[in-house]
Design an enzyme around this catalytic site. Sequence first.
Site, PDB file in Angstrom:
ATOM      1  N   GLU A 178       0.812  -1.213   0.000  1.00 20.93           N
ATOM      2  CA  GLU A 178       0.000   0.000   0.000  1.00 20.93           C
ATOM      3  C   GLU A 178       0.848   1.266   0.000  1.00 20.93           C
ATOM      4  OE1 GLU A 178      -3.092   0.365  -0.373  1.00 20.93           O
ATOM      5  OE2 GLU A 178      -3.985  -1.582   0.010  1.00 20.93           O
ATOM      6  N   GLU A 211       7.638 -21.679   7.614  1.00 24.86           N
ATOM      7  CA  GLU A 211       7.716 -20.847   8.810  1.00 24.86           C
ATOM      8  C   GLU A 211       8.676 -21.404   9.852  1.00 24.86           C
ATOM      9  OE1 GLU A 211       4.521 -21.839  12.136  1.00 24.86           O
ATOM     10  OE2 GLU A 211       3.549 -21.082  10.337  1.00 24.86           O
TER      11      GLU A 211
END
Length: 317
Positions: free
Chosen positions: A99, A130
């Site tokens: 963004e 992960e």
Amino acid sequence: MTSTADPAPSRYGQLRAQLDTLTTEAFRSELADIDRKPTQEIARIMNGEDGTVPDAVAAELPRIAAAVDAAAERMARGGRLVYAGAGTAGRLGVLDASECPPTFNTDPEEVVGLIAGGPSAMVRSVEGAEDSKELAAADLDALGIGPDDTVVGISASGRTPYAIGAVEHARSLGALTVGLSCNAGSALAAAAEYGIEVVTGPELLTGSTRLKAGTAQKLVLNMISTITMIRLGKTYGNLMVDVRASNDKLRARSRRIVALATGAPDDEIEAALTATDGEVKNAILTILGGVDGPTAARLLAEADGHLRAALAAAGQS
């Protein structure tokens, strides 16, 4: 005699014991029959749970502010802001990073989101990613992380190896490190120079940290990126003067921002934007500072993009 017993039960038992200590994983017996409640009642309960998140974030504001000031100082020297996480945490980092270019006209390489498993993990779980500190180190090395950069490890549990590995490796390279988790006394916060622990408590659905923990992380990441950009002069007051006008909506917003900042009539706004190749900040400077397009560009460059400083300089020229 060598044992041939499968080590997995022991390993998973250790991990289960570790999860049992985390507030984000705690079981709430009072919600054990939530699936039997009316839909509106479930919605009411969820809304009440979400309402506790801002207070949890507020408790960490001093640490958030300190981390932002340190990150902004490095970005002013040309450094980057890098988020690193797995699963929901990683996706939130990628979202916040993505963004920044349309909102603040940053280069896509200035604010970067890393997710364990790579871009495909945004929509599909990449098993095992992960759990790898080495993968995090490799991802950071691919970016060439250095002392002017800031790396923010994100993990609701505060124990995710990818996030911890990112922070540990970044710190070894001299980068500023921030650890954002939702459990107190987390390994992630301990590994970072700036530990931010927003303790949101047990989730509505046991262990579903995309809920309150995810909301908390989103709020903190909003603060980190937005306030850093404010410190870097990407705004004028609360106006997004570095907005990139890449579509009709944003081109209309650009004109509205210039109008709000200057109070000028439409024809003057159009002339200013034409003279500055559509750059909102430059257009405002031409109107309020009474300078032409090239002079506005020079004054802003000399002020490192800070419009208020450029306006002050225009008044003295």
